[in-house]
Design an enzyme around this catalytic site. Structure first.
Site, mmCIF file in Angstrom:
data_model
loop_
_atom_site.group_PDB
_atom_site.id
_atom_site.type_symbol
_atom_site.label_atom_id
_atom_site.label_comp_id
_atom_site.label_asym_id
_atom_site.label_seq_id
_atom_site.Cartn_x
_atom_site.Cartn_y
_atom_site.Cartn_z
ATOM 1 N N PHE A 47 3.904 4.699 5.687
ATOM 2 C CA PHE A 47 2.452 4.821 5.563
ATOM 3 C C PHE A 47 1.819 4.340 6.857
ATOM 4 O O PHE A 47 2.155 3.258 7.354
ATOM 5 C CB PHE A 47 1.941 4.022 4.366
ATOM 6 N N ASP A 66 7.975 -2.553 1.969
ATOM 7 C CA ASP A 66 6.693 -2.221 1.368
ATOM 8 C C ASP A 66 6.989 -1.521 0.038
ATOM 9 O O ASP A 66 7.594 -0.448 0.007
ATOM 10 C CB ASP A 66 5.892 -1.308 2.302
ATOM 11 N N TYR A 116 -3.129 -1.833 -7.129
ATOM 12 C CA TYR A 116 -4.131 -0.872 -7.606
ATOM 13 C C TYR A 116 -3.545 0.496 -7.914
ATOM 14 O O TYR A 116 -4.232 1.342 -8.468
ATOM 15 C CB TYR A 116 -5.283 -0.732 -6.604
ATOM 16 N N LYS A 117 -2.291 0.726 -7.567
ATOM 17 C CA LYS A 117 -1.662 2.013 -7.876
ATOM 18 C C LYS A 117 -1.055 1.947 -9.274
ATOM 19 O O LYS A 117 -1.755 1.953 -10.277
ATOM 20 C CB LYS A 117 -0.615 2.347 -6.812
ATOM 21 N N ARG A 162 0.281 16.460 -4.157
ATOM 22 C CA ARG A 162 1.040 15.322 -4.667
ATOM 23 C C ARG A 162 0.616 14.999 -6.095
ATOM 24 O O ARG A 162 -0.570 14.974 -6.414
ATOM 25 C CB ARG A 162 0.791 14.117 -3.754
#
Length: 398
Positions: free
Chosen positions: A113, A184, A209-210, A357
């Protein structure tokens, strides 16, 4: 046994919506509203400054950290929550660099990312000591783990394709050459089984938060191996990680042999209230069962798309054991097609240059959702509705 009918009922999703974007932002638990109301009325309003003691606000970094830690195989006392994921990337990589100061290479991959890479670039400039960031293709990481490398920084699950690194193999090779590894887990925690202790992870970071449903801007987490807790150097040394924070010394002394030394500044207690009720749901699930259900739903989704949606090409690994909990397809007109799908109340997302996605999150997604989403996608492609002008305009957030 995980009751997926029960978990589905715990989320407040809009009627008629099929939400396949929990890999970007998890939906709101039904308990979030009463939790926030209680925080405002029964904690902040009534307790004011006393709440740091009477409501144990001061140690929620740790109590919530242990609950997140359970989902990644972390022993108690090795995980704290707070700050943002970008800050935790900076913190973990800087700590890794300090462990091997003579080595000047940080190894990542070009599928990581971007913010992780940006944070390392900024850290290297700050240190101004001849560091080099190497980012080969993900498939070439193993051959690039050499004795030049000081820190290996990888995201276990690729944010675009869902491809998973072999965590155990990477760690074993890195440790064999004397390198430190930072993982990560933004697309791993709550998505796939992780065993940070069993695989001898040095540092792990991630967001809540995912998949963990903590809400927009929910706090990040950091894990430090127990063997490092007394020696790890907290490069960002804030008052919250001081050995005696209320002594108000002008010199920094890190908390000895405790994960508290990785705390930095005052956290958002309001955000903690939302994360806590989300974790109430996660406390009732088994990660192996979550992963098994995600594989089942993902395989169904792939079969249906490939059978009914010509033009879409699978870019995620076909083997579910080397794939995270989202599935990605390349399509030349992917952005417009995704906007048409969102207009039909099926929410996925798009990643440049051409990737559609879809998050497969079994706590609130079931077989009917999968079939319903592909029905909509098939119709959009057959009718070429993605060609409509309204679907060509790029929004600020894709």
């Amino acid at each position: 046994m995980t009751d997926f009918d029960w978990t589905r009922e715990q989320f407040d999703l809009p009627d008629g919506m099929i939400y396949l974007n929990g890999n970007s932002l998890g939906p709101m638990p039904r308990a979030s509203v009463p939790a926030m109301t209680s925080f405002l009325n029964d904690e902040w309003r009534t307790e004011l400054i006393k709440g740091w003691n009477t409501k144990n606000w001061f140690m929620q970094t740790n109590t919530l950290g242990d609950r997140v830690g359970r989902l990644i195989g972390a022993p108690e006392g090795t995980t704290v929550v707070g700050d943002t994921l970008s800050i935790k990337v900076f913190q973990a990589v800087a700590s890794g660099m300090a462990m091997v100061p003579e080595r000047k290479v940080v190894l990542s991959d070009n599928g990581n990312f971007p913010t992780d890479l940006y944070m390392v670039e900024g850290l290297m400039k700050l240190k101004d000591a001849g560091y080099e960031l190497r980012a080969p293709d993900p498939e070439e990481v193993m051959e690039n783990i050499t004795e030049e490398v000081g820190v290996v920084m990888l995201t276990e699950v690729d944010y675009r394709t869902g491809r998973r690194h072999d965590m155990k193999a990477v760690i074993e090779k890195a440790h064999a050459v004397g390198a430190v590894v930072v993982w990560d887990l933004a697309h791993s925690a709550g998505a796939v089984p992780v065993d940070v202790q069993g695989t001898d992870v040095d540092f792990a970071i991630g967001c809540t938060y995912k998949y963990l449903n903590g809400g927009p801007g929910a706090p990040a987490f950091i894990y430090v191996a127990p063997r490092l807790l007394d020696t790890v150097e907290p490069f960002l040394s804030g008052w919250y990680g001081h050995e005696a924070p209320f002594a108000f010394d002008t010199d920094y002394r890190p908390m000895p042999n405790k994960i508290e030394r990785m705390r930095i500044g005052t956290p958002s207690i309001a955000s903690f209230a939302l994360l806590s009720v989300a974790l109430d749901i996660w406390d009732q699930v088994d990660m192996e069962e979550v992963h098994a259900k995600a594989v089942e739903l993902s395989e169904l989704f792939i079969r249906e798309v490939e059978a009914r949606c010509p033009g879409l090409v699978l870019v995620s690994p076909r083997d579910p054991q080397v794939r995270g909990s989202h599935v990605s397809f390349a399509f030349e007109h992917g952005y417009a097609a995704m906007q048409a799908l969102i207009a039909d109340n099926v929410i996925g997302d798009f990643r440049a240059p051409n990737v559609m996605r879809f998050g497969i999150t079994p706590l609130f997604v079931n077989e009917a959702d999968i079939i319903g989403a592909v029905d909509k996608l098939e119709d959009i492609l057959k009718q070429e509705r993605w060609k409509e002008d309204r679907f060509q305009k790029r929004s600020l957030v894709t």
